[in-house]
Motif scaffolding. Sequence first.
Motif, PDB file in Angstrom:
ATOM      1  N   VAL A   1      16.933-110.462  -0.742  1.00 61.87           N
ATOM      2  CA  VAL A   1      17.414-111.321   0.435  1.00 61.87           C
ATOM      3  C   VAL A   1      16.277-111.965   1.224  1.00 61.87           C
ATOM      4  O   VAL A   1      15.433-111.016   1.476  1.00 61.87           O
ATOM      5  N   ASP A   2      16.379-112.987   1.321  1.00 59.94           N
ATOM      6  CA  ASP A   2      15.304-113.793   2.456  1.00 59.94           C
ATOM      7  C   ASP A   2      15.932-114.908   3.101  1.00 59.94           C
ATOM      8  O   ASP A   2      15.944-116.109   2.290  1.00 59.94           O
ATOM      9  N   THR A   3      16.212-114.820   4.068  1.00 65.41           N
ATOM     10  CA  THR A   3      16.785-116.114   4.892  1.00 65.41           C
ATOM     11  C   THR A   3      16.370-115.946   6.209  1.00 65.41           C
ATOM     12  O   THR A   3      16.103-114.882   6.912  1.00 65.41           O
ATOM     13  N   ASP A   4      16.426-117.354   6.880  1.00 69.73           N
ATOM     14  CA  ASP A   4      16.173-117.157   8.180  1.00 69.73           C
ATOM     15  C   ASP A   4      17.261-117.833   8.960  1.00 69.73           C
ATOM     16  O   ASP A   4      17.453-118.228  10.187  1.00 69.73           O
ATOM     17  N   ARG A   5      18.454-117.757   8.244  1.00 71.76           N
ATOM     18  CA  ARG A   5      19.705-118.402   8.571  1.00 71.76           C
ATOM     19  C   ARG A   5      20.395-117.342   9.761  1.00 71.76           C
ATOM     20  O   ARG A   5      20.776-116.364   9.142  1.00 71.76           O
ATOM     21  N   PRO A   6      20.511-117.647  11.136  1.00 68.23           N
ATOM     22  CA  PRO A   6      21.322-116.698  11.728  1.00 68.23           C
ATOM     23  C   PRO A   6      22.746-116.454  11.162  1.00 68.23           C
ATOM     24  O   PRO A   6      23.390-117.343  10.982  1.00 68.23           O
ATOM     25  N   GLY A   7      23.147-115.088  11.334  1.00 65.95           N
ATOM     26  CA  GLY A   7      24.547-115.032  10.861  1.00 65.95           C
ATOM     27  C   GLY A   7      24.752-114.893   9.534  1.00 65.95           C
ATOM     28  O   GLY A   7      25.898-114.462   9.050  1.00 65.95           O
TER      29      GLY A   7
ATOM     30  N   GLU B   1      24.633 -98.092  -2.344  1.00 62.60           N
ATOM     31  CA  GLU B   1      23.807 -99.076  -2.421  1.00 62.60           C
ATOM     32  C   GLU B   1      22.976 -98.991  -1.275  1.00 62.60           C
ATOM     33  O   GLU B   1      23.112 -98.304  -0.281  1.00 62.60           O
ATOM     34  N   THR B   2      21.586 -99.167  -1.452  1.00 64.75           N
ATOM     35  CA  THR B   2      20.204 -98.911  -0.560  1.00 64.75           C
ATOM     36  C   THR B   2      19.790-100.253  -0.295  1.00 64.75           C
ATOM     37  O   THR B   2      19.470-100.965  -0.988  1.00 64.75           O
ATOM     38  N   PHE B   3      19.491-100.358   1.155  1.00 66.10           N
ATOM     39  CA  PHE B   3      19.043-101.439   1.617  1.00 66.10           C
ATOM     40  C   PHE B   3      17.551-101.123   2.037  1.00 66.10           C
ATOM     41  O   PHE B   3      17.341-100.428   2.983  1.00 66.10           O
ATOM     42  N   VAL B   4      16.490-101.679   1.603  1.00 59.63           N
ATOM     43  CA  VAL B   4      15.221-101.570   2.293  1.00 59.63           C
ATOM     44  C   VAL B   4      14.854-102.822   2.798  1.00 59.63           C
ATOM     45  O   VAL B   4      14.666-104.173   2.625  1.00 59.63           O
ATOM     46  N   MET B   5      14.765-102.481   4.223  1.00 62.44           N
ATOM     47  CA  MET B   5      14.201-103.505   4.907  1.00 62.44           C
ATOM     48  C   MET B   5      12.941-103.891   4.954  1.00 62.44           C
ATOM     49  O   MET B   5      12.010-103.056   5.533  1.00 62.44           O
ATOM     50  N   HIS B   6      12.488-105.125   4.936  1.00 57.73           N
ATOM     51  CA  HIS B   6      10.936-105.568   4.616  1.00 57.73           C
ATOM     52  C   HIS B   6      10.843-106.327   6.077  1.00 57.73           C
ATOM     53  O   HIS B   6       9.578-106.521   6.405  1.00 57.73           O
ATOM     54  N   GLY B   7      11.398-107.295   6.448  1.00 62.89           N
ATOM     55  CA  GLY B   7      11.245-108.204   7.612  1.00 62.89           C
ATOM     56  C   GLY B   7      12.501-108.554   8.365  1.00 62.89           C
ATOM     57  O   GLY B   7      13.635-108.324   7.576  1.00 62.89           O
ATOM     58  N   GLY B   8      12.379-108.768   9.451  1.00 62.02           N
ATOM     59  CA  GLY B   8      13.701-109.136  10.430  1.00 62.02           C
ATOM     60  C   GLY B   8      14.458-108.220  10.754  1.00 62.02           C
ATOM     61  O   GLY B   8      14.132-106.988  10.803  1.00 62.02           O
ATOM     62  N   GLU B   9      15.766-108.464  11.085  1.00 61.49           N
ATOM     63  CA  GLU B   9      16.737-107.318  11.672  1.00 61.49           C
ATOM     64  C   GLU B   9      18.188-107.737  11.139  1.00 61.49           C
ATOM     65  O   GLU B   9      18.372-109.071  11.038  1.00 61.49           O
ATOM     66  N   ALA B  10      18.824-106.909  10.875  1.00 60.21           N
ATOM     67  CA  ALA B  10      20.380-107.108  10.513  1.00 60.21           C
ATOM     68  C   ALA B  10      21.346-106.140  11.214  1.00 60.21           C
ATOM     69  O   ALA B  10      20.899-105.014  11.222  1.00 60.21           O
ATOM     70  N   GLU B  11      22.588-106.565  11.513  1.00 60.22           N
ATOM     71  CA  GLU B  11      23.446-105.651  12.148  1.00 60.22           C
ATOM     72  C   GLU B  11      24.385-105.315  10.758  1.00 60.22           C
ATOM     73  O   GLU B  11      24.864-106.276  10.211  1.00 60.22           O
ATOM     74  N   PHE B  12      24.438-104.151  10.581  1.00 58.82           N
ATOM     75  CA  PHE B  12      25.267-103.534   9.475  1.00 58.82           C
ATOM     76  C   PHE B  12      26.803-103.036  10.047  1.00 58.82           C
ATOM     77  O   PHE B  12      26.576-102.349  11.228  1.00 58.82           O
ATOM     78  N   THR B  13      27.783-103.260   9.539  1.00 59.16           N
ATOM     79  CA  THR B  13      28.936-102.405   9.604  1.00 59.16           C
ATOM     80  C   THR B  13      29.214-101.695   8.696  1.00 59.16           C
ATOM     81  O   THR B  13      29.381-102.171   7.552  1.00 59.16           O
ATOM     82  N   VAL B  14      29.316-100.250   8.645  1.00 59.00           N
ATOM     83  CA  VAL B  14      29.644 -99.339   7.745  1.00 59.00           C
ATOM     84  C   VAL B  14      30.486 -98.408   8.119  1.00 59.00           C
ATOM     85  O   VAL B  14      30.537 -97.612   9.086  1.00 59.00           O
ATOM     86  N   ALA B  15      31.581 -98.466   7.288  1.00 58.34           N
ATOM     87  CA  ALA B  15      33.106 -97.792   7.729  1.00 58.34           C
ATOM     88  C   ALA B  15      33.280 -97.869   9.273  1.00 58.34           C
ATOM     89  O   ALA B  15      33.494 -96.913   9.711  1.00 58.34           O
TER      90      ALA B  15
ATOM     91  N   PRO C   1      33.483 -99.227   2.984  1.00 57.42           N
ATOM     92  CA  PRO C   1      33.394-100.544   3.357  1.00 57.42           C
ATOM     93  C   PRO C   1      32.047-100.744   4.301  1.00 57.42           C
ATOM     94  O   PRO C   1      31.790 -99.960   5.046  1.00 57.42           O
ATOM     95  N   HIS C   2      31.261-101.982   3.823  1.00 57.87           N
ATOM     96  CA  HIS C   2      30.127-102.415   4.757  1.00 57.87           C
ATOM     97  C   HIS C   2      29.877-104.140   4.413  1.00 57.87           C
ATOM     98  O   HIS C   2      30.437-104.688   3.692  1.00 57.87           O
ATOM     99  N   LYS C   3      29.335-104.388   5.389  1.00 61.09           N
ATOM    100  CA  LYS C   3      28.608-105.791   5.492  1.00 61.09           C
ATOM    101  C   LYS C   3      27.482-105.701   6.356  1.00 61.09           C
ATOM    102  O   LYS C   3      27.334-104.901   7.178  1.00 61.09           O
ATOM    103  N   PHE C   4      27.093-106.946   6.272  1.00 62.73           N
ATOM    104  CA  PHE C   4      25.556-107.100   7.250  1.00 62.73           C
ATOM    105  C   PHE C   4      25.526-108.631   7.430  1.00 62.73           C
ATOM    106  O   PHE C   4      25.789-109.472   6.841  1.00 62.73           O
ATOM    107  N   VAL C   5      24.721-108.748   8.712  1.00 63.65           N
ATOM    108  CA  VAL C   5      24.496-110.254   9.145  1.00 63.65           C
ATOM    109  C   VAL C   5      23.045-110.407   9.671  1.00 63.65           C
ATOM    110  O   VAL C   5      22.448-109.184  10.295  1.00 63.65           O
ATOM    111  N   ASN C   6      22.351-111.364   9.656  1.00 62.07           N
ATOM    112  CA  ASN C   6      21.019-111.595  10.155  1.00 62.07           C
ATOM    113  C   ASN C   6      21.184-111.739  11.670  1.00 62.07           C
ATOM    114  O   ASN C   6      21.958-112.845  11.945  1.00 62.07           O
ATOM    115  N   THR C   7      20.686-110.742  12.305  1.00 59.83           N
ATOM    116  CA  THR C   7      20.697-110.958  13.725  1.00 59.83           C
ATOM    117  C   THR C   7      19.485-111.184  14.455  1.00 59.83           C
ATOM    118  O   THR C   7      19.269-111.296  15.744  1.00 59.83           O
TER     119      THR C   7
END
Length: 112
Positions: free
Chosen positions: A33-39, A51-65, A84-90
């Motif tokens: 994932v590489d995006t500058d689009r908010p949301g 599923e393992t998320f390795v954060m390299h740059g930026g910030e994301a809000e995750f909703t997990v369970a 259940p999970h999702k994330f958004v670029n915040t």
Amino acid sequence: MTAPTVLSFLVDGAMTGQFSGRDHGAGVSVILVDTDRPGAGPRLHQHPYDETFVMHGGEAEFTVAGERLTARAGQVVVVPPWTPHKFVNTGTDRLVMTNIHANDEVVTEWLE
């Protein structure tokens, strides 16, 4: 012994794309994932594996369970199977992360 596989995921200067391990004899699949689009981010979903998320740059809000958490560059988020999970670029910076699916293909059950 088989030769290693080398793939390129560089598109217009951004590392983005999906690697299905099954196609290359690997036991994991990867989404870059590489995006500058908010949301930007996927709808609520789950997988029958970690599923393992390795954060390299930026910030994301995750909703997990149902719980919300913020992850930033240098952090790792692990979501257990069938959670259940999702994330958004915040963040204000570009979101760059590697999403590792502990399966040789991406299997997703969409919940929204």
